[in-house]
Design an enzyme around this catalytic site. Structure first.
Site, PDB file in Angstrom:
ATOM      1  N   HIS A  81      13.676  -3.129  -0.050  1.00 44.33           N
ATOM      2  CA  HIS A  81      12.683  -3.098  -1.893  1.00 44.33           C
ATOM      3  C   HIS A  81      14.274  -3.975  -2.432  1.00 44.33           C
ATOM      4  CE1 HIS A  81      11.427  -1.710  -5.505  1.00 44.33           C
ATOM      5  NE2 HIS A  81      12.947  -1.917  -5.971  1.00 44.33           N
TER       6      HIS A  81
ATOM      7  N   ARG B 234       0.914  -1.436  -0.047  1.00 41.21           N
ATOM      8  CA  ARG B 234      -0.008   0.466  -0.316  1.00 41.21           C
ATOM      9  C   ARG B 234       1.076   0.955  -0.146  1.00 41.21           C
ATOM     10  NH1 ARG B 234      -5.165   0.173  -0.373  1.00 41.21           N
ATOM     11  NH2 ARG B 234      -5.087   1.778   0.836  1.00 41.21           N
TER      12      ARG B 234
HETATM   13  C1  GRF Z   1      10.485  -8.604  -0.222  1.00 41.97           C
HETATM   14  O1  GRF Z   1      12.064  -8.581  -1.699  1.00 41.97           O
HETATM   15  C2  GRF Z   1      11.021  -6.458  -0.074  1.00 41.97           C
HETATM   16  O2  GRF Z   1      12.554  -6.623  -0.578  1.00 41.97           O
HETATM   17  C3  GRF Z   1       9.671  -6.495  -0.804  1.00 41.97           C
HETATM   18  O3  GRF Z   1       8.622  -7.303  -0.516  1.00 41.97           O
HETATM   19  C4  GRF Z   1       9.265  -8.764  -0.478  1.00 41.97           C
HETATM   20  C5  GRF Z   1       8.309  -9.126   0.698  1.00 41.97           C
HETATM   21  O4  GRF Z   1       8.805 -10.611   1.446  1.00 41.97           O
HETATM   22  N1  GRF Z   1       8.938  -5.164  -0.051  1.00 41.97           N
HETATM   23  P1  GRF Z   1       8.283 -11.215   2.577  1.00 41.97           P
HETATM   24  O5  GRF Z   1       6.790 -10.837   2.799  1.00 41.97           O
HETATM   25  O6  GRF Z   1       9.317 -10.089   3.541  1.00 41.97           O
HETATM   26  O7  GRF Z   1       9.023 -12.877   2.728  1.00 41.97           O
END
Ligand code: GRF
Length: 203
Positions: free
Chosen positions: A112, A94
């Site tokens: 990220h 979001r």
């Molecule tokens: C990760 O790749 C993070 O970098 C991105 O969303 C994904 C989340 O993975 N923002 P998780 O839910 O922590 O397994």
């Protein structure tokens, strides 16, 4: 408010980064406690992970709110109720409005799966593959009003291999995410992150 840093985690999906933070806390190497995990998605596995560790897990449905600001105000209220000092975004799908960001200035972190400022936004790993880069990675940063534009805390690199798929590259990047996200939270908890303009100075 206790002596250890109180964290609130927002997650929409699997929550493997949440798990990495939980694990470091339980190992005693991250001086923080997770006061609540909030998801906009009732079936997010992140909520289940929280419950398994006796962490308050809240489903907050954005669809019952008239707009982003109203939802964000509700999030802020819930986080305040749990005395949250640092908000950790862990795959929270979001966009946050100034209503939220002004309430937690320099106290919202994100991870990220790319070496920012390259490849912001969704499908970062696919963007990196399509571009043909030889090195990929991940970035932790404070959140500002832009998309993945806030001051950078830590970055880690991984090689891109000729046979890589989006999945294999994502898996390799995730290993580094699970290392630098808890580390970034630890630096915050120890009061060692200082935002000076675009730069985060680590003391
Ligand atoms: C990760 O790749 C993070 O970098 C991105 O969303 C994904 C989340 O993975 N923002 P998780 O839910 O922590 O397994």
């Amino acid at each position: 408010m206790g002596k250890t840093l109180s964290i609130g985690v927002l997650a929409s999906g699997n929550g493997s980064n949440l798990q990495a933070i939980i694990d470091r806390i339980e190992e005693g190497v991250l001086p923080a406690r997770i006061s609540c995990v909030i998801s906009n998605n009732v079936s997010a596995f992140a909520l289940e992970r929280a419950r398994r560790h006796n962490i308050t897990a809240l489903h907050m449905d954005h669809r019952i709110h008239s707009g982003r600001e109203s939802y964000d105000a509700a999030l802020v209220e819930a986080l305040r109720e749990h005395d949250v000092q640092l908000v950790v975004l862990a795959g929270f799908m979001r966009i946050l409005t100034p209503v939220f960001l002004d309430a937690f200035q320099h106290a919202v972190m994100n991870i990220h799966p790319a070496l920012l400022p390259a490849f912001p936004g969704i499908h970062a790993q696919r963007q990196a593959l399509d571009y043909g880069v030889k090195v990929a990675g991940c970035t932790t940063h404070f959140v500002d009003a832009g998309t993945d534009t806030g001051p950078i805390i830590l970055q880690a690199t991984v090689p891109v291999l000729p046979e890589d798929t989006e999945e294999s590259l994502s898996t390799r990047i995730l290993v580094e995410e699970h290392r630098i996200y808890p580390e970034s939270v630890r630096l915050f908890a120890e009061g060692r992150l200082h935002v000076e303009g675009r730069r985060v100075v680590i003391s």
